[in-house]
Design a protein around this motif. Structure first.
Motif, PDB file in Angstrom:
ATOM      1  N   UNK A  28     -28.307 -17.080  48.185  1.00 40.07           N
ATOM      2  CA  UNK A  28     -27.213 -18.073  48.309  1.00 40.07           C
ATOM      3  C   UNK A  28     -25.998 -16.801  48.064  1.00 40.07           C
ATOM      4  N   UNK A  29     -26.053 -16.145  47.030  1.00 36.29           N
ATOM      5  CA  UNK A  29     -25.299 -14.991  46.656  1.00 36.29           C
ATOM      6  C   UNK A  29     -24.962 -14.029  47.757  1.00 36.29           C
ATOM      7  N   UNK A  30     -26.204 -13.582  48.194  1.00 40.45           N
ATOM      8  CA  UNK A  30     -26.045 -12.586  49.522  1.00 40.45           C
ATOM      9  C   UNK A  30     -25.253 -13.342  50.696  1.00 40.45           C
ATOM     10  N   UNK A  31     -25.422 -14.767  50.956  1.00 37.06           N
ATOM     11  CA  UNK A  31     -24.814 -15.539  51.982  1.00 37.06           C
ATOM     12  C   UNK A  31     -23.646 -15.529  51.869  1.00 37.06           C
ATOM     13  N   UNK A  32     -23.100 -15.780  50.524  1.00 33.94           N
ATOM     14  CA  UNK A  32     -21.798 -15.835  49.977  1.00 33.94           C
ATOM     15  C   UNK A  32     -20.827 -14.568  50.168  1.00 33.94           C
ATOM     16  N   UNK A  33     -21.670 -13.344  50.206  1.00 36.26           N
ATOM     17  CA  UNK A  33     -21.096 -12.169  50.044  1.00 36.26           C
ATOM     18  C   UNK A  33     -20.608 -11.653  51.626  1.00 36.26           C
ATOM     19  N   UNK A  34     -21.320 -12.285  52.393  1.00 31.38           N
ATOM     20  CA  UNK A  34     -21.269 -12.264  53.958  1.00 31.38           C
ATOM     21  C   UNK A  34     -19.875 -13.165  54.428  1.00 31.38           C
ATOM     22  N   UNK A  35     -19.342 -13.778  53.683  1.00 27.33           N
ATOM     23  CA  UNK A  35     -18.203 -14.824  54.065  1.00 27.33           C
ATOM     24  C   UNK A  35     -16.955 -13.824  53.934  1.00 27.33           C
ATOM     25  N   UNK A  40     -12.891 -12.553  47.443  1.00 30.86           N
ATOM     26  CA  UNK A  40     -13.677 -13.648  47.133  1.00 30.86           C
ATOM     27  C   UNK A  40     -14.982 -13.717  47.291  1.00 30.86           C
ATOM     28  N   UNK A  41     -15.436 -13.268  48.584  1.00 31.60           N
ATOM     29  CA  UNK A  41     -16.982 -13.424  48.842  1.00 31.60           C
ATOM     30  C   UNK A  41     -17.816 -12.300  48.009  1.00 31.60           C
ATOM     31  N   UNK A  42     -17.372 -10.903  47.647  1.00 32.27           N
ATOM     32  CA  UNK A  42     -18.243 -10.262  47.148  1.00 32.27           C
ATOM     33  C   UNK A  42     -18.084 -10.966  45.839  1.00 32.27           C
ATOM     34  N   UNK A  43     -17.097 -11.264  45.080  1.00 30.78           N
ATOM     35  CA  UNK A  43     -17.244 -11.449  43.678  1.00 30.78           C
ATOM     36  C   UNK A  43     -17.866 -12.784  43.663  1.00 30.78           C
ATOM     37  N   UNK A  47     -21.247 -13.412  41.561  1.00 30.29           N
ATOM     38  CA  UNK A  47     -21.452 -14.225  40.298  1.00 30.29           C
ATOM     39  C   UNK A  47     -22.657 -15.239  40.560  1.00 30.29           C
ATOM     40  N   UNK A  48     -22.620 -15.764  41.806  1.00 31.01           N
ATOM     41  CA  UNK A  48     -23.836 -16.800  41.933  1.00 31.01           C
ATOM     42  C   UNK A  48     -25.298 -16.084  41.876  1.00 31.01           C
ATOM     43  N   UNK A  49     -25.334 -14.971  42.566  1.00 31.80           N
ATOM     44  CA  UNK A  49     -26.442 -14.218  42.743  1.00 31.80           C
ATOM     45  C   UNK A  49     -26.978 -13.722  41.379  1.00 31.80           C
ATOM     46  N   UNK A  50     -25.820 -13.303  40.457  1.00 31.36           N
ATOM     47  CA  UNK A  50     -26.154 -12.783  39.123  1.00 31.36           C
ATOM     48  C   UNK A  50     -26.646 -14.009  38.277  1.00 31.36           C
ATOM     49  N   UNK A 150      -6.179 -18.299  39.894  1.00 31.26           N
ATOM     50  CA  UNK A 150      -7.097 -18.982  40.773  1.00 31.26           C
ATOM     51  C   UNK A 150      -8.225 -18.693  40.700  1.00 31.26           C
ATOM     52  N   UNK A 151      -8.858 -17.429  40.209  1.00 25.68           N
ATOM     53  CA  UNK A 151     -10.228 -17.165  40.148  1.00 25.68           C
ATOM     54  C   UNK A 151     -10.747 -17.789  39.173  1.00 25.68           C
TER      55      UNK A 151
END
Length: 167
Positions: A28-35, A40-43, A47-50, A150-151
């Protein structure tokens, strides 16, 4: 919130029931990084992958210590990519207090997640008092006082979702 999360997970073609927690969070973390959409995507991907970094392969249930390991791993991964701390007006204003609260809380998984969520919400609220030191908002300096980051707010909403997902 949990059903919305699961529906969104399926958009990334990830089946949370087909893998252990660590693999699910990593995927899920890797998929979000691709957004696409700035930092925001890498952060959020980090966070989620971590959250899964300190979990064991094959772990399919989490006890209180497992949840604490999730938060510790998440913070460690975030500290690898940012030097931001509390009072820098970033997502770390919510994450760091959440991790600290999780580590200090004794009790059930629900107790730990609830303490983390409350601390994250407090950190996001407190970010109103600070001057932005990172990101695009840093150029506005004192003009950012009075508005929460916002973050930090979105991080607190994410952690609240974890807590509320525990019935």
């Amino acid at each position: 919130m949990v059903h919305l999360f699961i529906n969104r997970v399926h958009l990334f073609n990830i089946d949370p029931e087909a893998q252990d927690i660590k693999s699910f969070l990593d995927d899920l973390g890797m998929a979000i990084m691709e957004v696409r959409g700035g930092s925001a995507g890498p952060l959020y991907g980090t966070l989620i992958g971590g959250l899964g970094v300190d979990l064991n392969d094959g772990e399919n249930t989490l006890d209180a210590e497992g949840v604490k390991r999730m938060f510790t791993g998440c913070l460690s991964e975030m500290e690898d990519i940012t030097t931001a701390k509390v009072r820098d007006k970033t997502m770390m204003d919510a994450l760091i207090p959440a991790v600290e609260a999780a580590q200090k809380t004794e009790g059930s998984v629900k107790d730990i997640l609830e303490a983390a969520a409350k601390a994250a919400e407090g950190g996001a609220k407190d970010s109103e008092k600070y001057v932005s030191k990172f990101g695009r908002a840093r150029s506005y300096k004192e003009q950012t006082i009075g508005t929460p980051d916002a973050g930090a707010v979105s991080t607190s909403i994410f952690i609240r979702g974890l807590a509320d997902g525990m019935k």
